[in-house]
Scaffold this motif. Structure first.
Motif, mmCIF file in Angstrom:
data_model
loop_
_atom_site.group_PDB
_atom_site.id
_atom_site.type_symbol
_atom_site.label_atom_id
_atom_site.label_comp_id
_atom_site.label_asym_id
_atom_site.label_seq_id
_atom_site.Cartn_x
_atom_site.Cartn_y
_atom_site.Cartn_z
ATOM 1 N N TYR A 149 -3.449 -0.102 -4.248
ATOM 2 C CA TYR A 149 -2.337 -0.945 -3.803
ATOM 3 C C TYR A 149 -1.704 -1.586 -5.033
ATOM 4 O O TYR A 149 -2.269 -1.542 -6.138
ATOM 5 N N PRO A 208 -3.897 4.500 2.196
ATOM 6 C CA PRO A 208 -5.162 4.045 2.784
ATOM 7 C C PRO A 208 -5.606 4.965 3.925
ATOM 8 O O PRO A 208 -4.788 5.665 4.542
ATOM 9 N N ASN A 239 -11.048 2.604 4.996
ATOM 10 C CA ASN A 239 -10.803 1.434 4.155
ATOM 11 C C ASN A 239 -10.687 0.179 5.011
ATOM 12 O O ASN A 239 -10.161 0.219 6.118
ATOM 13 N N GLN A 268 -2.766 8.501 -2.511
ATOM 14 C CA GLN A 268 -3.554 7.263 -2.571
ATOM 15 C C GLN A 268 -3.383 6.386 -1.329
ATOM 16 O O GLN A 268 -3.848 5.241 -1.299
ATOM 17 N N TRP A 293 -10.248 -4.364 0.795
ATOM 18 C CA TRP A 293 -9.598 -3.182 0.233
ATOM 19 C C TRP A 293 -9.902 -2.972 -1.254
ATOM 20 O O TRP A 293 -9.038 -2.591 -2.043
ATOM 21 N N THR A 353 -9.353 0.663 -2.343
ATOM 22 C CA THR A 353 -8.063 1.206 -1.915
ATOM 23 C C THR A 353 -7.024 0.955 -2.999
ATOM 24 O O THR A 353 -7.035 -0.086 -3.663
ATOM 25 N N PHE A 388 0.830 -1.193 0.000
ATOM 26 C CA PHE A 388 0.000 0.000 0.000
ATOM 27 C C PHE A 388 0.873 1.254 0.000
ATOM 28 O O PHE A 388 1.972 1.259 0.564
#
Length: 600
Positions: free
Chosen positions: A109, A96, A100, A94, A104, A107, A86
């Motif tokens: 990643y 998290p 979240n 961006q 995820w 989110t 992440f």
């Protein structure tokens, strides 16, 4: 059964819950090589080991910022068991947020392509710049993402640039080794190849007296208490690349409960220690005798002295640092002082030699008997058998010694016929002679060996399309005691019975346990059982050739119990009736095998 080296016992190893890494995000800014559109950067790299209990979706490493207690994911496992990396807090837009959660889906990643292996060391490398993050696994770049920087939104406070990585606090078991924060990008490959972690594992080809169930728990199966708990295992120390390590390290074996990992303690103050180790013919508490790692290996000869416990037990090896260097002459090797090569020694049959025979492992016993059987007469062999039986309190040792002379002689003749005086022989040409000898020794006129039986024998021999004398001996030392057992009247009738098939063939532990399952998760009703010959018991192990009943107990779990054929022979009635008189054995199970009996 395998594990990384003991956390905390060797420098650089940490339990996952003890990991704490401070990151200075200021190093991600400024000049340097960070890729297109990137400023400076840094890399975090480490070795990761996740236990087999790890399940998809847990966070492996959390990230938190200074002054904020919210733990957000930095490294996690996806539902597909793939590693997810992440964006960093305070650095990337961006990153998290607390809103979240797993899985995820909303989110940002980057994800690895392949599943993350469990119970295996892997090297993780994370490259971080203002605009790019890259994930490396085992030195290879597997994923990257271009991100938006938060640099214009940060104030000038020092803590705005501080992020801390924390290990999972208990929801997933694992270990981390050699955590490095590198100021130079592109150095991850070098870190991967240098100083890999170590791992303890078991070389099952060198073990004796151990069967591993489908739940991974070892089963020490036996008849009388005086002989069933002896076993031998070889511990191998390798690095993450599978290379043997010759560190100045000692290994200690201990007995623990399988369900909670607690040490098994003595039942009373004057009782024997729960686990004993044999060294040079004498027994000691296992924890008081660490063994050195020599050329990456350590051989344990162990005995469980407390077996009437309600819960399953496992043997656990722990690494211990040593300050002195061990040489080859320091190794504990019974073969150097008692190899059986001295015929005069074999003929004397002293009390010390007989006592040592009782304590040694199967390999040393077979080495001695090969020499003794060819140099002493039958009467002396009977005396040896009786004395060992008396010292050990186990008649099973007596049986193995008594058959040794004929076993070795018939084995030599059979190999000569198969090999035609060559070093190796084709398996296909060996099968007819093995079949013929088996039926002759077992006094079996109407039942030989099926294709599946022969595949089991092939696995015991450890051979492929051809076999040499060593492979043949492994097969013969297992098959001959089985054939001798089948020659006994009560067992012979079981083998000859095909409707129902009381003994369906030579089956493995896995096949026996599968026969007791209605499905992958559901066992058949309590009392269902099958009979088998344990594939880990070879001459001169006291249980070689013995029958094991594998059954579903009243606790709705699978059990293995060795049948004492000596006791059965002395009791009235057929063995079938005696088995069904046991309260936990109610009905015969069936092994699903194709009816492909071979005839020659």
């Amino acid at each position: 059964m395998a594990a990384p080296a003991e956390p905390g016992g060797i420098e650089g190893y940490l339990g996952l819950r003890d990991v704490r890494v401070e990151l200075d995000l200021g190093k991600a800014r400024g000049g340097g090589e960070g890729g297109e559109g990137a400023g400076g950067g840094f890399a975090v790299c480490f070795w990761l080991y996740l236990s087999g209990s790890a399940r998809p979706s847990p966070v492996i490493l959390h990230q938190i910022t200074a002054g904020d207690g919210n733990k957000l994911p930095f490294l996690a496992l996806s539902e597909g068991n793939k590693l997810l990396l992440f964006p960093l807090l305070s650095l990337h837009k961006q990153a998290p947020s607390s809103s979240n959660s797993s899985p995820w889906t909303d989110t940002t990643y980057i994800s690895a392509v392949n599943e993350c292996p469990l119970e295996h060391w892997i090297h993780i490398g994370c490259e971080v710049t203002e605009n790019v993050m890259r994930l490396h696994i085992d030195g290879d770049l597997v994923a990257e993402a271009h991100l938006c920087s938060l640099s214009s939104q940060l104030d000038n406070q020092d803590d705005a640039y501080q992020v801390c990585l924390l290990g999972n606090n208990g929801k997933v078991d694992g270990y981390v080794y050699n955590v490095q924060v590198l100021s130079m990008l592109g150095a991850i490959q070098e870190q991967y190849t240098e100083n890999p972690p170590s791992k303890l594992s078991i070389d099952y080809s060198c073990c004796d007296g151990i069967e591993e169930g489908d739940d991974g728990i070892w089963c020490i199966v036996g008849g009388k208490a005086s002989c069933r708990r002896n076993f031998m295992l070889e511990v191998v120390l390798t690095n993450a690349f599978g290379e043997h390590m010759n560190k100045d390290t000692q290994i200690v074996a201990s007995l623990v409960y399988a369900d909670n990992g607690a040490l098994v303690e003595k039942s009373r103050d004057d009782a024997e220690p729960p686990l004993l180790i044999a060294c040079e013919g004498l027994e000691y508490p296992a924890e008081s005798r660490p063994l050195p790692i020599l050329r990456g290996r350590a051989l344990f000869k162990l005995k469980i002295s407390q077996s009437k416990q309600a819960r399953k037990m496992v043997v656990e090896a722990q690494s211990v640092r040593t300050e002195s260097t061990m040489s080859d002459s320091d190794s504990i090797d019974a073969r150097s002082s008692w190899s059986g090569s001295d015929k005069d020694e074999a003929e004397t049959l002293s009390d010390a030699m007989i006592f040592r025979y009782c304590l040694e492992g199967t390999y040393e016993r077979s080495t001695f008997l090969k020499s003794a059987a060819s140099s002493i007469n039958v009467d002396d062999l009977i005396t040896l058998a009786n004395e060992v039986s008396l010292y050990s309190g186990c008649s099973h040792h007596r049986n193995q010694i008594l058959i040794s002379k004929q076993l070795l002689e018939e084995g030599a003749v059979t190999w000569s016929i198969i090999s035609k005086n060559k070093e190796r022989a084709l398996w296909s040409s060996a099968v007819p002679e093995i079949m013929s000898k088996f039926m002759d020794i077992a006094h079996s006129t109407n039942r030989g060996l099926s294709e599946q039986d022969l595949e089991v024998l092939k696995g015991i021999a450890g051979c492929g399309a051809d076999l040499g004398r060593n492979e043949f001996d492994r097969l013969w030392y297992w098959l001959y005691p089985v054939a001798v057992s089948l020659s006994k009247d009560k067992i012979n009738s079981l083998w000859g019975c095909t409707a129902p098939a009381w003994i369906e063939g030579l089956i493995t532990t896995e096949e026996a346990e599968n026969a007791l399952r209605s499905s992958r998760e559901l066992l058949k009703k309590p009392g269902t059982f099958v009979l088998r010959f344990p594939t880990t018991r070879s001459w001169p192990h006291p249980d070689a050739g013995s029958l094991v009943v594998t059954y579903v107990g009243s606790d709705n779990s699978i059990h293995h119990r060795l049948l004492s054929l000596d006791v059965s022979d002395a009791r009235a009635g057929s063995l079938q009736d005696l088995l069904l008189q046991e309260p936990e054995l109610l009905q015969l199970g069936r092994v699903d095998r194709l009816p492909t009996a071979m005839k020659y």
